[in-house]
Every structure is written in C-alpha cells, then in structure tokens.
Scaffold this motif. Sequence first.
Motif, PDB file in Angstrom:
ATOM      1  N   VAL A  89       2.227   8.295   4.328  1.00 19.00           N
ATOM      2  CA  VAL A  89       0.799   8.102   4.571  1.00 19.00           C
ATOM      3  C   VAL A  89       0.027   8.965   3.583  1.00 19.00           C
ATOM      4  O   VAL A  89       0.183  10.186   3.551  1.00 19.00           O
ATOM      5  CB  VAL A  89       0.401   8.450   6.023  1.00 19.00           C
ATOM      6  N   ALA A  90      -0.792   8.306   2.756  1.00 16.40           N
ATOM      7  CA  ALA A  90      -1.512   9.021   1.697  1.00 16.40           C
ATOM      8  C   ALA A  90      -3.018   9.008   1.899  1.00 16.40           C
ATOM      9  O   ALA A  90      -3.732   9.693   1.183  1.00 16.40           O
ATOM     10  CB  ALA A  90      -1.170   8.403   0.340  1.00 16.40           C
ATOM     11  N   GLN A  91      -3.507   8.204   2.840  1.00 12.76           N
ATOM     12  CA  GLN A  91      -4.951   8.163   3.055  1.00 12.76           C
ATOM     13  C   GLN A  91      -5.281   7.747   4.480  1.00 12.76           C
ATOM     14  O   GLN A  91      -4.470   7.133   5.156  1.00 12.76           O
ATOM     15  CB  GLN A  91      -5.623   7.209   2.064  1.00 12.76           C
ATOM     16  N   ILE A  92      -6.507   8.098   4.896  1.00 12.09           N
ATOM     17  CA  ILE A  92      -7.054   7.688   6.183  1.00 12.09           C
ATOM     18  C   ILE A  92      -8.204   6.733   5.870  1.00 12.09           C
ATOM     19  O   ILE A  92      -9.118   7.078   5.122  1.00 12.09           O
ATOM     20  CB  ILE A  92      -7.564   8.902   6.986  1.00 12.09           C
ATOM     21  N   VAL A  93      -8.152   5.527   6.427  1.00 12.54           N
ATOM     22  CA  VAL A  93      -9.165   4.512   6.149  1.00 12.54           C
ATOM     23  C   VAL A  93     -10.472   4.869   6.849  1.00 12.54           C
ATOM     24  O   VAL A  93     -10.484   5.369   7.964  1.00 12.54           O
ATOM     25  CB  VAL A  93      -8.667   3.123   6.600  1.00 12.54           C
ATOM     26  N   ASN A  94     -11.593   4.559   6.199  1.00  9.52           N
ATOM     27  CA  ASN A  94     -12.916   4.954   6.656  1.00  9.52           C
ATOM     28  C   ASN A  94     -13.871   3.768   6.520  1.00  9.52           C
ATOM     29  O   ASN A  94     -14.552   3.629   5.503  1.00  9.52           O
ATOM     30  CB  ASN A  94     -13.369   6.153   5.801  1.00  9.52           C
TER      31      ASN A  94
END
Length: 115
Positions: free
Chosen positions: A104-109
């Motif tokens: 996991v490389a990012q958190i969606v916004n």
Amino acid sequence: MVTPTLGVITIAKALTGESGSQAGIAEPGETLTYTITLTNTGGTAITGFGVTDPLDANVDFVSADNGGANALGVITWTGLTIAPGGNLLLTVVVTVHDPLPIGVAQIVNLAYNTG
C-alpha cells in the motif's frame, strides 16, 4: 428588475491535518483530517445538496461534522444549503490502519456531489 444567477457549486477536498511525523505520508495508526469545501459561485442559494465521500479501504472512520453519516465506509451528507457566494466546510476524520498491508503506497482522497 435584477435576476440573480443560478447557484453553481464547486467541490474540493484537501488533507488539512495529520498526526504523523512525516508530512504528506500516511503512516500506520495516524489520524488524518480532510476538509471538503463546497463553494457556491452563483447568486442563488443551493438547497438539498448532497455529498458522498467513499473512504479508502485502508482507513477507519472516526467522525464527520455537519450531519455526515457513515455507512460501510461511505460518508454521506444530505440536505445541505450553500448560500449564494458562500462556502460550506465539511470535515472528515479517519485513522490509517496499523499495520498497512504490504504494497500500500497511498490513501485515496475523493469526494463527490450527489445532489
């Protein structure tokens, strides 16, 4: 006679707070605060407006203001009113999973207009 222009809503969502030590990087266990800004650039109030904010699968819901309700990781606001030439701010607080899954490389916004 002056006829006001119709209401026109723009929506923007931004990360406005984070509890971790690395700015701009979602860390396991960190609390993130998002602010959704609704702006009415028209001359007439918008009523009955709705917003949907699907949360990333790697965060847990903590809170939402202005009547935001969480259902299965989707925050929904309904019946909002935005004054002509005005703004309405909606705040969502989440906690990043600890541990984060490998890769996991990012958190969606994201947030969407639904009304």
